[in-house]
Enzyme design. Structure first.
Site, mmCIF file in Angstrom:
data_model
loop_
_atom_site.group_PDB
_atom_site.id
_atom_site.type_symbol
_atom_site.label_atom_id
_atom_site.label_comp_id
_atom_site.label_asym_id
_atom_site.label_seq_id
_atom_site.Cartn_x
_atom_site.Cartn_y
_atom_site.Cartn_z
ATOM 1 N N GLU A 245 4.918 -5.057 -0.119
ATOM 2 C CA GLU A 245 5.611 -3.972 0.578
ATOM 3 C C GLU A 245 4.705 -3.375 1.639
ATOM 4 O OE1 GLU A 245 7.491 -0.947 -1.759
ATOM 5 O OE2 GLU A 245 8.445 -2.366 -3.132
ATOM 6 N N GLU B 209 5.706 -2.051 -9.682
ATOM 7 C CA GLU B 209 4.815 -0.898 -9.543
ATOM 8 C C GLU B 209 4.517 -0.230 -10.887
ATOM 9 O OE1 GLU B 209 6.613 1.588 -6.502
ATOM 10 O OE2 GLU B 209 5.577 0.470 -4.935
#
Length: 822
Positions: free
Chosen positions: A249, A180
């Protein structure tokens, strides 16, 4: 149009033992294994958040739930707690975990990071890293990059040695570098861009033979595949048109923080997000989390992340099925696998019907498969296709493997709901109440004499202690005369804290404590004090609650007491301030009870057996108990305690804080409406109750005979209500739409009775069902009782031919609904 494909050439579909090569084809979007194009359904299970004894059962249930792969992070701070001192034992045995995945015939996805976020302490970074001279995290900094490359290479070399990459015949089909970073890269400027490119090049140089991915990295280099994280990723498009569309995710729920409510994500909405993703060309989808587990020890991040990391995942914190989410997704997975060939080989065409209604058709020479999607949040839709009409409820996707018959709709749950209950300890001869001994934490040297280990002429960030403890003492002495300018009848102390917990003592007496709330990184503690002429001892205890784990430059967010720390004298309208920040401060890390390991039952210490003190700060309590009978999961109820830590036979259950109440507003007594975009403030519960009252005690932590529970109570509480209970389904509710099977199971226990049964337009939710305006004319309750009572499981078809005709008209959607007791 033709689809692009990611090729992974292996020689076995499930048990990867003879893979010879792995490659990325730049003309495809599917995953190809052993010459067969695949879609991959994966789920995150973090090995340190469960015990190694739980791994086989968790992974087996994941496979039975229809998963192809298990995804896990690798936790740097757990494996290298001190520089160049490594730990891969017990629950940290990464290789054993991957081999357990392999033994179940599943693939693995290894997210090395080594920054993981994951609501894990310090985002997975070891705190000694912070204290290295000249270091800057997650940027083009040689000190950081050298350490990161050392750890990443260590993991890769370990995995290669065991031949666990798919290119070696192992189960690992993908690896991730960084995590991320695209969410924060702007804060690092050009150096951040350079670092990101370095990460990709460094990863490629390790030559693992399987693709590297970067999640949330829209400008990822062409050598890696960028992927999506979020509640929904159907609109995601990879930055490279030759890359597959991957979702690393899919958040099955959300994490909890101290003071926060319990978040829930409905099975209908989660299934909608998955079906929508594959409708629009998805290739790889991973549930975060599939099993969340427990933040044992001091692993929870934050600040203020709870010990439970249940995440409303398909497998709950204890490893049991979270129904209906587990079963509803299993049915979706089965359907997706049944149409895998059409999805990965077929041409695709789409029709937009307007009002957020779409149809997507995948076609091969042999088969057509249809997805009918309705993203409208309120209005059901009717889709007409090849002369037939299909009703598609709002916020749902219907899948028709042959474009004729609807086999699955995300809004129609045809699986049971399990209402989990806690049941009193049934251990043989267990007394009604536990018998406690106790011991006070040794405080005299610090509170009265200010004895410490090191001194400095300024206030230190608590991270200087490498996070070996939650606790660090700040101590200084102040000599005051009545002629001092600050001396007055109204003196106060003002302390600037960082949002964690702080306890203040003046001349050995507790003055007060303060802590902030989740998301608040500083506060001011100010209170009137009574000082004496001469020497005054000021002693402050800082207690961390998990170090910051997310955000740009999160690693330099202060911990401890950054100051200023001031004495304020009020003389009429005049305010005199004496700043103590630059004085000589003495520091001590940890508490004596932790340093001497009072939580280990082999420590030779004398515990008091007299009248037990309650609501007393800094107190240790100890008791013995017998393990509950059976094999059901065990939880300890810590209601009545304040804040502290708990151990069973020396194994840390994590931080407890049952006195911290969840917010009172935001919960609703109405059933959650799955329609419309989800976020973690939707569908919450537990308002005004203890944030976390129950704490998981793995069976592997307990002996068959006598066990020891030790508590360290930091702020004061009453352990007399503490007790152990088992967790199991109390009642189960079966649900099946007409034409489907209603299945009930008490998971090893007999169905003892049927509380409700009706076939028609039933109203309400599990635990509060009521008959609708129409139902079967026959006695459905008696029929279900005969079919189910006394059995561990039963199946009843929802059909008029079996249950009798109904008084419902043809436009009514009928379902069989049953509530049973276990």
């Amino acid at each position: 149009m033709k689809m692009n494909f990611l090729f992974l050439f292996c020689c076995s579909l499930l048990i990867l033992t003879t893979c010879t090569a792995t490659d990325i084809s730049r003309d495809g979007r599917a995953i190809t294994i052993n010459g067969q194009r695949r879609i991959i359904l994966s789920g995150s299970i973090h090995y340190p958040r469960s015990t190694s004894e739980m791994w086989p059962d968790l992974i087996k249930k994941a496979k039975e739930g229809g998963l192809d792969a298990i995804e896990t992070y690798v936790f740097w701070n757990a494996h290298e707690p001190l520089r160049r001192q490594y730990d891969f034992t017990g629950n940290l045995d990464l290789i054993r975990f991957i081999k357990t995945v392999q033994d179940q015939g599943l693939y693995a996805v290894l997210r090395i990071g080594p920054y993981v976020c994951a609501e894990w302490n310090y985002g997975g970074f070891p705190v000694w890293l912070h204290n290295m001279p000249g270091i800057e995290f997650r940027t083009a900094n040689n000190v950081f990059m050298n350490e990161m490359q050392n750890f990443t290479s260590l993991i890769v070399d370990m995995v290669k040695k065991e031949k666990l990459f798919a290119s070696q015949g192992g189960p690992i089909i993908l690896a991730q570098i960084e995590n991320e970073y695209g969410n924060v890269i702007a804060s690092y400027g050009d150096a951040g861009k350079a670092y990101m490119n370095w990460c990709a090049n460094m990863a490629q140089s390790l030559d693992i033979g399987v693709p590297w991915i970067m999640c949330q990295q829209n400008d990822a280099p062409s050598s890696v595949i960028n992927t999506c994280n979020g509640w929904y990723c159907d609109q995601f498009t990879p930055n490279n048109p030759n890359s597959p569309k991957m979702w690393t995710e899919n958040w099955t729920g959300w994490f909890k923080n101290w003071g926060g409510k319990d978040p829930h994500r409905t099975a209908e909405d989660l299934a909608f997000s998955v079906a929508r993703f594959f409708q629009l060309g998805g290739t790889f989808q991973n549930y975060y989390m599939y099993h969340g587990g427990t933040n044992f020890g001091r692993t929870s991040g934050g600040p203020y992340i709870t010990t439970t990391y249940d995440y409303d995942a398909p497998l709950n914190e204890y490893g049991s099925l979270n129904q209906p989410k587990y079963g509803h997704l299993k049915q979706l997975h089965d359907v997706l696998h049944s149409i895998e060939k059409t999805l990965t080989y077929g041409n695709v065409s789409s029709t937009d019907y307007g009002n957020s209604v779409t149809a997507t058709v995948y076609s091969t020479n042999d088969q057509q498969t249809c997805f009918f999607g309705n993203a409208n949040t309120t209005a059901d839709a009717t889709v007409t296709y090849q002369g037939a009409k299909y009703n598609v409820p709002a916020w749902s996707v219907s899948i028709l493997p042959d474009c004729k018959k609807e086999v699955f709709n995300t809004a129609k749950v045809n699986t049971q709901t399990s209402m989990m209950v806690k049941v009193s300890n049934k251990a043989e001869d267990e007394p009604m109440a536990l018998k406690w001994t106790w011991m006070s934490e040794s405080l005299h040297k610090t509170l009265v004499h200010g004895k410490g280990e090191v001194s400095a002429s300024h206030l230190l960030d608590q991270k200087v202690a490498n996070d070996v403890s939650d606790y660090m003492w700040y101590m200084t002495s102040l000599h005051l005369g009545k002629d001092d300018p600050v001396w007055s009848d109204e003196m106060r102390i003002r302390i600037n804290g960082t949002g964690h917990v702080m306890h203040s003592f003046i001349n050995g007496e507790h003055l007060g404590s303060q802590w902030a709330t989740y998301g608040v990184f500083n506060y001011k503690f100010e209170k009137r004090i009574h000082l004496k002429p001469g020497r005054n001892q000021i002693t402050l205890l800082s207690a961390t609650i998990g170090l910051q784990n997310y955000g740009p430059n999160f690693d330099v967010v202060q911990t401890g007491l950054p100051g200023p720390i001031e004495i304020i004298g009020q003389k009429g309208d005049e305010c005199i301030i004496k700043d103590l920040s630059k004085r000589t401060w003495t520091y001590k890390v940890g508490l004596d009870g932790f340093n001497t390991k009072l939580f280990n039952n082999n420590v030779d210490k004398v515990w008091s057996t007299g009248e037990m003190p309650i609501n007393k700060m800094m107190t240790w309590y100890k008791t013995t108990f017998k393990a509950p009978l059976g094999e059901e999961p065990v939880a300890v109820d810590l209601q009545g305690l304040g804040k502290g830590m708990a151990w069973v036979n020396g194994n840390s259950l994590g931080r407890y804080w049952p006195s911290y109440m969840a917010e009172e507003d935001g919960c609703s007594a109405e059933p959650c409406d799955y329609r419309g975009s989800y976020d973690n403030s939707k569908c919450v519960s537990n308002c005004g109750q203890p944030t976390q009252r129950w704490y998981h005690v793995p069976r592997s932590f307990m002996n068959r005979d006598v066990n020891e529970l030790v508590l360290f109570e930091e702020i004061g509480g009453n352990p007399s209500l503490v007790n152990f209970q088992t967790v199991r389904p109390g009642s189960v509710c079966g649900n099946a739409y007409e034409g489907k099977d209603m299945e009930l199971s008490c998971y090893g226990r007999p169905i003892s009775g049927i509380k409700f049964a009706s076939f028609g337009n039933v109203q309400g939710v599990c635990g509060s069902f009521r008959k609708g305006t129409c139902e079967a004319k026959s006695d459905v309750l008696s029929f279900v009782q005969n079919a189910c009572v006394g059995k561990e499981s039963c199946v009843v078809r929802a059909s008029e031919s079996l249950l009798g005709s109904t008084s419902c008209d043809s436009s009514t959607t009928k379902r069989l609904v049953v509530e049973a007791m276990c």
